[in-house]
Structure formats: C-alpha cells, structure tokens
Scaffold this motif. Structure first.
Motif, PDB file in Angstrom:
ATOM      1  N   MET A 214       0.831  -1.196  -0.146  1.00 54.27           N
ATOM      2  CA  MET A 214       0.030   0.180   0.116  1.00 54.27           C
ATOM      3  C   MET A 214       0.862   1.211   0.041  1.00 54.27           C
ATOM      4  N   VAL A 215       0.357   2.272  -0.644  1.00 50.52           N
ATOM      5  CA  VAL A 215       1.362   3.528  -0.798  1.00 50.52           C
ATOM      6  C   VAL A 215       0.283   4.633  -0.508  1.00 50.52           C
TER       7      VAL A 215
ATOM      8  N   PRO B  50      -4.526   6.129   1.170  1.00 54.60           N
ATOM      9  CA  PRO B  50      -3.914   4.793   0.903  1.00 54.60           C
ATOM     10  C   PRO B  50      -4.684   3.880  -0.133  1.00 54.60           C
ATOM     11  N   ARG B  51      -3.744   3.367  -0.839  1.00 52.69           N
ATOM     12  CA  ARG B  51      -4.054   2.667  -2.260  1.00 52.69           C
ATOM     13  C   ARG B  51      -3.198   1.680  -2.756  1.00 52.69           C
ATOM     14  N   LEU B  52      -3.590   0.784  -3.436  1.00 55.49           N
ATOM     15  CA  LEU B  52      -2.944  -0.342  -4.083  1.00 55.49           C
ATOM     16  C   LEU B  52      -1.575   0.326  -4.813  1.00 55.49           C
TER      17      LEU B  52
ATOM     18  N   ARG C  36      -1.808   1.530  -8.709  1.00 52.59           N
ATOM     19  CA  ARG C  36      -3.186   1.434  -9.250  1.00 52.59           C
ATOM     20  C   ARG C  36      -4.089   2.868  -8.472  1.00 52.59           C
ATOM     21  N   ARG C  37      -5.024   3.215  -9.198  1.00 47.46           N
ATOM     22  CA  ARG C  37      -5.749   4.443  -8.512  1.00 47.46           C
ATOM     23  C   ARG C  37      -6.992   3.521  -7.781  1.00 47.46           C
ATOM     24  N   LEU C  38      -6.446   2.895  -6.745  1.00 47.92           N
ATOM     25  CA  LEU C  38      -7.629   2.072  -6.047  1.00 47.92           C
ATOM     26  C   LEU C  38      -7.501   2.061  -4.607  1.00 47.92           C
ATOM     27  N   ALA C  39      -8.351   2.873  -3.928  1.00 49.88           N
ATOM     28  CA  ALA C  39      -8.037   2.997  -2.584  1.00 49.88           C
ATOM     29  C   ALA C  39      -8.509   1.956  -1.975  1.00 49.88           C
TER      30      ALA C  39
ATOM     31  N   HIS D 126      -5.788  -6.523   5.188  1.00 47.31           N
ATOM     32  CA  HIS D 126      -4.813  -6.661   6.330  1.00 47.31           C
ATOM     33  C   HIS D 126      -4.276  -5.245   6.848  1.00 47.31           C
ATOM     34  N   TYR D 127      -4.007  -4.322   5.843  1.00 50.91           N
ATOM     35  CA  TYR D 127      -3.610  -3.006   5.896  1.00 50.91           C
ATOM     36  C   TYR D 127      -4.626  -2.273   6.499  1.00 50.91           C
ATOM     37  N   CYS D 128      -5.974  -2.523   6.301  1.00 56.10           N
ATOM     38  CA  CYS D 128      -7.110  -1.917   6.967  1.00 56.10           C
ATOM     39  C   CYS D 128      -7.291  -2.262   8.407  1.00 56.10           C
TER      40      CYS D 128
END
Length: 102
Positions: free
Chosen positions: A1-2, A12-14, A17-20, A53-55
């Motif tokens: 995640m970046v 935070p997103r993949l 990708r422009r995918l939160a 997991h990040y969330c």
C-alpha cells in the motif's frame, strides 16, 4: 500500500493503481464472494489480502495519510463532515479477513 499526494487525494491505495484500500474493502463486503470483487477490480487474491490486512490493523493511522479513505469514519473524524455512507472500515476488513484468510 502506498500514499502519494498526487493520487486519490493522498488516500492509502494499491501500489501502481488508482484504487483506494477503502474501495477494496467495500467491494469485497458488498459482493457475495471475494472472487467477484477480485474480478470487478482486476486484482489478485494476494492484493485483496494485503488491503484487508492494511485496513484491519489500522496501518493507515500509523502511515498518516493526507486523507483517510472516503468511505471510512476516520475520514469523517479528519474532515468533520459525513455523507452517511461511512463505516468503520477496519472492523469490516477484520471480519472479512477472518472469513477469507482464517
């Protein structure tokens, strides 16, 4: 995640990708299976696992994003306004992670 300032307003997103992260959590939650979400967003099972997991671990709080995910109550706390669709994404992510990755 970046987290990057110039993409998705700093949510935070993949990576690449422009995918939160919050969108991934929501999509997995609203579909009848995780596999539908994978197909809808064209992501791998590993990417979905990483996002959940990040969330669920509230890694975003540690990473201090410019903006929390638009559909999360953390964003409401950050900005002070809600549109009524926000949820405690980390709780959803935890439930989904335990369901799909026991």
């Amino acid at each position: 995640m970046v987290i990057t300032e110039n993409c998705l307003w700093g949510q935070p997103r993949l990576e690449n990708r422009r995918l939160a992260v919050g969108d991934i959590v929501s999509q997995i939650d609203i579909n009848s299976t995780i596999y539908e979400a994978l197909q809808d967003y064209e992501i791998t099972l590993q990417q979905a696992r990483q996002a959940l997991h990040y969330c669920r671990t509230l890694q975003c709080v540690k990473d201090k994003p410019i903006k929390f995910c638009h559909n999360c109550t953390l964003r409401v706390q950050q900005e002070g306004e809600a549109d009524g669709d926000e949820q405690d994404n980390w709780k959803r992510a935890d439930r989904l992670f335990r369901e799909y990755f026991p």
